[in-house]
Design a protein around this motif. Structure first.
Motif, PDB file in Angstrom:
ATOM      1  N   ARG A 185       0.893  -1.245   0.016  1.00  0.00           N
ATOM      2  CA  ARG A 185       0.053   0.008   0.047  1.00  0.00           C
ATOM      3  C   ARG A 185       0.924   1.207  -0.163  1.00  0.00           C
ATOM      4  NH1 ARG A 185      -4.907   0.328   0.550  1.00  0.00           N
ATOM      5  NH2 ARG A 185      -5.448  -1.768   1.036  1.00  0.00           N
ATOM      6  N   ALA A 186       1.853   1.309   0.872  1.00  0.00           N
ATOM      7  CA  ALA A 186       2.767   2.294   0.951  1.00  0.00           C
ATOM      8  C   ALA A 186       3.480   2.495  -0.514  1.00  0.00           C
ATOM      9  CB  ALA A 186       3.912   2.307   1.837  1.00  0.00           C
ATOM     10  N   GLY A 187       3.756   1.473  -1.240  1.00  0.00           N
ATOM     11  CA  GLY A 187       4.665   1.726  -2.521  1.00  0.00           C
ATOM     12  C   GLY A 187       3.416   2.175  -3.533  1.00  0.00           C
ATOM     13  N   GLN A 188       2.065   1.837  -3.680  1.00  0.00           N
ATOM     14  CA  GLN A 188       1.362   2.479  -4.506  1.00  0.00           C
ATOM     15  C   GLN A 188       0.850   3.776  -4.077  1.00  0.00           C
ATOM     16  OE1 GLN A 188      -2.223  -0.185  -3.678  1.00  0.00           O
ATOM     17  NE2 GLN A 188      -1.585  -1.462  -5.494  1.00  0.00           N
ATOM     18  N   LEU A 191       3.949   5.611  -5.548  1.00  0.00           N
ATOM     19  CA  LEU A 191       3.981   5.774  -6.939  1.00  0.00           C
ATOM     20  C   LEU A 191       3.122   6.745  -7.599  1.00  0.00           C
ATOM     21  CD1 LEU A 191       5.154   4.594  -9.434  1.00  0.00           C
ATOM     22  CD2 LEU A 191       3.261   2.692  -9.345  1.00  0.00           C
ATOM     23  N   MET A 192       2.003   6.915  -6.865  1.00  0.00           N
ATOM     24  CA  MET A 192       1.007   7.912  -7.431  1.00  0.00           C
ATOM     25  C   MET A 192       1.461   9.403  -7.008  1.00  0.00           C
ATOM     26  SD  MET A 192      -2.986   8.843  -6.084  1.00  0.00           S
ATOM     27  CE  MET A 192      -1.995   9.761  -4.816  1.00  0.00           C
ATOM     28  N   PHE A 193       1.999   9.498  -5.794  1.00  0.00           N
ATOM     29  CA  PHE A 193       2.424  10.671  -5.388  1.00  0.00           C
ATOM     30  C   PHE A 193       3.594  11.288  -6.298  1.00  0.00           C
ATOM     31  CE2 PHE A 193       5.611  13.229  -3.001  1.00  0.00           C
ATOM     32  CZ  PHE A 193       4.826  14.501  -2.516  1.00  0.00           C
ATOM     33  N   LEU A 194       4.558  10.555  -6.602  1.00  0.00           N
ATOM     34  CA  LEU A 194       5.743  10.867  -7.467  1.00  0.00           C
ATOM     35  C   LEU A 194       5.154  11.337  -8.936  1.00  0.00           C
ATOM     36  CD1 LEU A 194       8.442   8.482  -6.323  1.00  0.00           C
ATOM     37  CD2 LEU A 194       8.249  10.889  -6.031  1.00  0.00           C
ATOM     38  N   PHE A 282       7.292   3.303 -12.241  1.00  0.00           N
ATOM     39  CA  PHE A 282       7.282   4.627 -12.335  1.00  0.00           C
ATOM     40  C   PHE A 282       7.608   5.087 -13.687  1.00  0.00           C
ATOM     41  CE2 PHE A 282       9.948   8.688 -12.316  1.00  0.00           C
ATOM     42  CZ  PHE A 282       8.859   9.372 -11.992  1.00  0.00           C
ATOM     43  N   THR A 283       8.629   4.678 -14.393  1.00  0.00           N
ATOM     44  CA  THR A 283       8.968   5.044 -15.719  1.00  0.00           C
ATOM     45  C   THR A 283       7.800   4.958 -16.673  1.00  0.00           C
ATOM     46  OG1 THR A 283      11.302   4.711 -15.252  1.00  0.00           O
ATOM     47  CG2 THR A 283      10.545   4.883 -17.600  1.00  0.00           C
ATOM     48  N   PRO A 347       0.805  -0.417 -13.290  1.00  0.00           N
ATOM     49  CA  PRO A 347       1.858  -0.227 -12.567  1.00  0.00           C
ATOM     50  C   PRO A 347       1.460  -0.167 -10.817  1.00  0.00           C
ATOM     51  CG  PRO A 347       1.883   1.385 -14.403  1.00  0.00           C
ATOM     52  CD  PRO A 347       0.569   0.752 -14.213  1.00  0.00           C
ATOM     53  N   PHE A 348       0.376   0.042 -10.524  1.00  0.00           N
ATOM     54  CA  PHE A 348      -0.010   0.250  -9.136  1.00  0.00           C
ATOM     55  C   PHE A 348      -0.079  -1.381  -8.791  1.00  0.00           C
ATOM     56  CE2 PHE A 348      -1.426   4.373 -10.423  1.00  0.00           C
ATOM     57  CZ  PHE A 348      -0.734   5.065  -9.436  1.00  0.00           C
ATOM     58  N   ALA A 349      -0.835  -2.118  -9.610  1.00  0.00           N
ATOM     59  CA  ALA A 349      -1.418  -3.594  -9.211  1.00  0.00           C
ATOM     60  C   ALA A 349       0.018  -4.359  -9.208  1.00  0.00           C
ATOM     61  CB  ALA A 349      -2.197  -3.969 -10.165  1.00  0.00           C
TER      62      ALA A 349
END
Length: 410
Positions: A185-188, A191-194, A282-283, A347-349
């Motif tokens: 969850r933290a990685g998702q 990723l969205m924030f960046l 992310f890319t 990417p999130f999933a």
């Protein structure tokens, strides 16, 4: 094509140097201090979804009569204290050597996040699990066993009062499962924030240059497609610079307080590969969003129009994150497969899958699938950008639509 690539690299170097070596970029690098507050709010929002995954389970290896007594005592306590006051009790029949069965339950959790295993019945209770798992459920299990003994006393059978023997092991699957859910969850969220703040910066730079007629000057010297690709590559390089600075700062801070932090289980694929996959996802996500934002910026003639047009994309991205998060912990479900296939949620999933599962081949397929969509979206957005720049000053289709809509009635 070679001429376009060469010109795009020139534009990219120009944009990169002009942005990175500026005071505004230094302030921009300080901006991520704010997401700490946003991260707390995100964690609170996701807490309700994580409760099922984080609620500990204790496996009870016992004969049917003993299991029924312990289960009945636990059910009575839950009626009084509430459904989440005690850990879940999973009754398991003895099957072969006890030590082997305990090890198997802790190794795979039986698919249900087992943090500890209770053996020995009411007479010689032994709780085996990780130190953290035993610490979180040991008192509750003792309460359940005391209640079961009192119920037996009512039947005239009073076993001797004994303490629960704790047998800590290095790790239990349920503890790993809980930690990896949090990592996913933290990685998702990260990723969205960046992607959102960095793609938004790309959009702001683009509309600023368009309003100052810099785009028209560049279009007179190099192909328009080169301008599009150059700006996209420059912003990707600036994003990597920002991530390197932020990541180095975080790693330095973690190194300073490493001894004071609780143990965190590694992602299923391991930290090095998880970080590499995170950078790859992310890319691809940045290229998808960046291409959309440049295409949108090309249609707008003012910052106000940019905000009006980019808002649906921003809100849609938050919906995509919610869609990918809803399949957390169930990647093989229909929703999990759909989230992995949809380009913007993939990417999130897949990053969450890297935290929770060790298989690598799905990531190779997913990255290839996302690159195909990157090529498609970049081509479409480049066409929109080319037409808007060549029309030069018309404000694109959005500006013409607004002007037609604002004509006074005769």
């Amino acid at each position: 094509m070679r001429e376009i690539i060469r010109a795009a690299l020139v534009i990219a170097r120009r944009d990169y140097a002009a942005t990175v070596f500026s005071k505004a970029f230094v302030l921009f690098l300080l901006f991520p201090l704010l997401p700490v507050i946003a991260g707390v709010g995100f964690g609170a929002m996701g807490a309700s979804q994580d409760r099922e995954a984080l609620h500990p389970t204790v496996a009870v290896i016992a004969a049917p009569e003993t299991a029924a007594a312990i289960g009945h005592a636990g059910a009575r306590l839950i009626e009084r204290l509430g459904p989440r006051a005690l850990p879940r009790l999973r009754m398991v029949m003895p099957d072969g050597a006890e030590a082997v069965q305990v090890k198997r339950l802790l190794a795979d959790g039986g698919g249900r996040g087992v943090v500890a295993v209770l053996t020995g019945g009411l007479d010689r209770p032994t709780l085996t699990g990780s130190r953290g798992g035993i610490g979180s459920v040991g008192g509750d299990i003792g309460l359940v066993l005391d209640s079961a003994r009192q119920m037996r006393a009512l039947d005239g059978r009073v076993p001797p009062v004994v303490d629960v023997v704790e047998r800590p092991v290095d790790r239990a699957a349920g503890t790993d499962r809980s930690g990896r859910t949090l990592i996913a969850r933290a990685g998702q969220f990260l990723l969205m924030f960046l992607t959102m703040i960095l793609a938004g910066m790309l959009l702001s730079n683009m509309i600023e240059e368009k309003s100052s007629k810099v785009i028209e000057v560049l279009a007179a010297a190099v192909p328009v497609d080169a301008i599009f690709l150059g700006k996209l590559f420059a912003m990707l390089a600036m994003s990597f610079t920002g991530i390197a600075v932020w990541g180095g700062t975080v790693l330095t801070g973690l190194a300073l307080v490493a001894g004071q932090l609780p143990a965190v289980p590694a992602p299923a694929v391991g930290w090095p590969l998880f970080l590499v996959l995170g950078l790859a996802y992310f890319t691809t996500l940045f290229l998808l969003l960046g291409a959309l934002f440049i295409g949108i910026g090309g249609q707008a003639a003012s910052p106000r129009e940019v905000q009006m047009m980019s808002l649906p994309v921003t809100m849609g991205q938050m919906g995509v994150l919610a869609f990918a998060s809803s399949s957390l912990g169930a990647p093989q479900s229909a929703m999990g497969i759909a989230a992995a296939l949809f380009p913007w949620s993939s990417p999130f999933a897949m990053l969450a899958r890297a935290a929770q599962g060790p298989a690598l081949w799905p990531h190779l397929l997913a990255i290839g699938w996302q690159l195909i969509w990157v090529a498609v979206i970049v081509r479409i957005a480049a066409g929109l950008f080319r037409r808007s720049v060549l029309k030069s000053g018309g404000g694109g289709w959005f500006g013409r639509f607004r002007r037609r809509g604002m004509k006074p009635a005769v």
